[in-house]
Design an enzyme around this catalytic site. Sequence first.
Site, PDB file in Angstrom:
ATOM      1  N   LYS A 278      43.811  37.483  38.401  1.00 22.32           N
ATOM      2  CA  LYS A 278      44.296  38.887  36.802  1.00 22.32           C
ATOM      3  C   LYS A 278      46.174  39.222  37.633  1.00 22.32           C
ATOM      4  O   LYS A 278      46.585  37.826  37.840  1.00 22.32           O
ATOM      5  CB  LYS A 278      43.622  39.713  37.984  1.00 22.32           C
ATOM      6  CG  LYS A 278      42.254  39.908  37.944  1.00 22.32           C
ATOM      7  CD  LYS A 278      41.578  39.494  36.824  1.00 22.32           C
ATOM      8  CE  LYS A 278      39.946  38.349  36.484  1.00 22.32           C
ATOM      9  NZ  LYS A 278      38.953  39.009  37.766  1.00 22.32           N
TER      10      LYS A 278
ATOM     11  N   ASP B 119      38.568  43.198  49.243  1.00 23.43           N
ATOM     12  CA  ASP B 119      38.920  42.741  47.509  1.00 23.43           C
ATOM     13  C   ASP B 119      39.866  43.487  46.706  1.00 23.43           C
ATOM     14  O   ASP B 119      40.159  44.902  45.918  1.00 23.43           O
ATOM     15  CB  ASP B 119      37.405  42.716  46.431  1.00 23.43           C
ATOM     16  CG  ASP B 119      37.974  42.188  44.977  1.00 23.43           C
ATOM     17  OD1 ASP B 119      39.199  42.189  44.937  1.00 23.43           O
ATOM     18  OD2 ASP B 119      37.199  41.137  45.039  1.00 23.43           O
TER      19      ASP B 119
ATOM     20  N   TYR C  46      32.233  44.191  41.794  1.00 21.83           N
ATOM     21  CA  TYR C  46      32.547  43.064  41.434  1.00 21.83           C
ATOM     22  C   TYR C  46      31.549  42.028  40.503  1.00 21.83           C
ATOM     23  O   TYR C  46      30.308  41.676  41.726  1.00 21.83           O
ATOM     24  CB  TYR C  46      33.476  42.095  41.560  1.00 21.83           C
ATOM     25  CG  TYR C  46      33.699  41.256  40.159  1.00 21.83           C
ATOM     26  CD1 TYR C  46      34.651  41.560  39.159  1.00 21.83           C
ATOM     27  CD2 TYR C  46      33.604  40.212  40.847  1.00 21.83           C
ATOM     28  CE1 TYR C  46      34.568  40.189  38.505  1.00 21.83           C
ATOM     29  CE2 TYR C  46      33.830  38.691  39.567  1.00 21.83           C
ATOM     30  CZ  TYR C  46      34.547  38.875  38.729  1.00 21.83           C
ATOM     31  OH  TYR C  46      34.806  38.330  37.208  1.00 21.83           O
TER      32      TYR C  46
ATOM     33  N   ARG D 225      42.592  17.864  49.673  1.00 17.18           N
ATOM     34  CA  ARG D 225      41.682  19.315  49.519  1.00 17.18           C
ATOM     35  C   ARG D 225      41.857  19.814  51.167  1.00 17.18           C
ATOM     36  O   ARG D 225      41.884  21.460  51.170  1.00 17.18           O
ATOM     37  CB  ARG D 225      40.738  18.360  50.161  1.00 17.18           C
ATOM     38  CG  ARG D 225      39.557  19.371  50.818  1.00 17.18           C
ATOM     39  CD  ARG D 225      38.465  18.768  50.384  1.00 17.18           C
ATOM     40  NE  ARG D 225      37.860  17.849  50.210  1.00 17.18           N
ATOM     41  CZ  ARG D 225      37.010  17.018  51.419  1.00 17.18           C
ATOM     42  NH1 ARG D 225      37.678  17.299  52.353  1.00 17.18           N
ATOM     43  NH2 ARG D 225      37.373  15.834  51.321  1.00 17.18           N
TER      44      ARG D 225
HETATM   45  C1  LIG Z   1      38.032  39.081  38.332  1.00 16.82           C
HETATM   46  C2  LIG Z   1      37.643  39.486  39.842  1.00 16.82           C
HETATM   47  C3  LIG Z   1      37.031  38.244  41.011  1.00 16.82           C
HETATM   48  C4  LIG Z   1      36.316  36.844  40.484  1.00 16.82           C
HETATM   49  O1  LIG Z   1      37.639  36.636  40.866  1.00 16.82           O
HETATM   50  P1  LIG Z   1      37.119  34.740  39.481  1.00 16.82           P
HETATM   51  O2  LIG Z   1      38.992  34.314  39.577  1.00 16.82           O
HETATM   52  O3  LIG Z   1      36.868  35.194  37.949  1.00 16.82           O
HETATM   53  O4  LIG Z   1      36.715  33.653  40.383  1.00 16.82           O
HETATM   54  C5  LIG Z   1      36.396  39.137  42.110  1.00 16.82           C
HETATM   55  N1  LIG Z   1      36.645  40.491  42.366  1.00 16.82           N
HETATM   56  C6  LIG Z   1      37.503  40.829  41.139  1.00 16.82           C
HETATM   57  C7  LIG Z   1      38.053  42.827  41.537  1.00 16.82           C
HETATM   58  C8  LIG Z   1      37.722  40.729  40.219  1.00 16.82           C
HETATM   59  O5  LIG Z   1      37.891  41.600  39.452  1.00 16.82           O
END
Ligand SMILES: *Cc1c(COP(=O)(O)O)cnc(C)c1O
Length: 390
Positions: free
Chosen positions: A194, A169, A97, A45
């Site tokens: 992503k 982000d 988001y 962890r």
């Molecule tokens: C998908 C996404 C998230 C969240 O990520 P997860 O891996 O689905 O928890 C946060 N910010 C953006 C811009 C995203 O496209």
Amino acid sequence: MRIETRILHTLPHDPLTGAVSVPIYQTSTFEQEAPGINKGFDYSRTNNPTRQAFEELLAELEGGTRGIAFSSGLAAVDAVLKLLSSGDEIIAVDDIYGGTYRALHTIYNRFGITVKHADTSDPGNVLEAIRPRTKLIWLETPTNPTLKVSDIRAIASIAKAANALLLVDNTFCSPIAQQPLKLGADIVLHSITKYIAGHSDVIGGGIVVKDEELGQRIKYVQNATGAVLGPQDSWLAIRGAQTLSLRYAHISNSAQKVAEFLSSHPDVAGVNYPGLRSHPNHLVARAQSSAFGGVISFWLKDDREEAAVELVKYTQLITLAESLGGVKSLVCVPSRMTHASVPRDARIAAGIHDSLVRVSIGLEHPADLIGDLEQAFAKVTERVTEQTLA
Ligand SMILES: *Cc1c(COP(=O)(O)O)cnc(C)c1O
């Protein structure tokens, strides 16, 4: 070295065996020579060698001092929010988001953390929203699904003057196209799910910071609350990242072509893509990022949700699914899918038209993607004509 090379050569080959691929250390604990004496790892962890390798790679790509890998993008979001205390306020981009919106407005609001949303594509709106209790400014640029672009450098100087942290982000751009720490941001966040992992086969999140003390605080939160990326998923993230520069370049090229095709299509009312000259912040996007990515949204002349639903029924290559950033192209109707929980008025105010369609471009040949959209538009027209005749 350029980023394309660093992606491949940041991580050393395994000193024990010479393995050129990072080993997966599928272990929860590590033998100690004496109590408290170990080889740098005591419990997975806290630290795991495969995760640490991915974290080093991520930090290198974003130009930070520390990377921290989480079990999802939202776990990374959650860890940042846990830096705050009751009474603190966040200024957040207005079409943030959906999952981040949900965490802020249904969980952290109960702990006394407030959020003020602003159209951050005009830095003046951020300046206006700043209060003494503003501790964090939260940007996505470009945003989802309307692809709004905000000037990171300008907002970083506003944040600095207000003694607030600036988080970007950077999921949509990936470190290939945009490195917010270099533009003055304090924290970069990723949904690894992503572009970075890039194959629609892993859920993960990441944070990179340049300030070591801030890095230690986030690492402390992670160890105290436990949302770590497992060794297998860390390996998949490294494996995916190795082709990020190739994928992102191909995807951005194709997306530009698809966006131009959509702009000239008679059934389309408007297209959001930062690579188009018609995008209101095209010049800011060009100044701060080297490519425009694979997400496009557009809305129809027939601006009804049903019209968008009808169109996506007919795409064959482009798969109807949530998510983005993978090797296969995906399409979704935000009002019905990703943004279904946002009230209609708020949705429309944020530019999410009823008929808005979002496409995530993948690695298919762009001509095939354009062909797929063309035939889907044609089928909708055929149906409308049949209905009119009948
Ligand atoms: C998908 C996404 C998230 C969240 O990520 P997860 O891996 O689905 O928890 C946060 N910010 C953006 C811009 C995203 O496209």
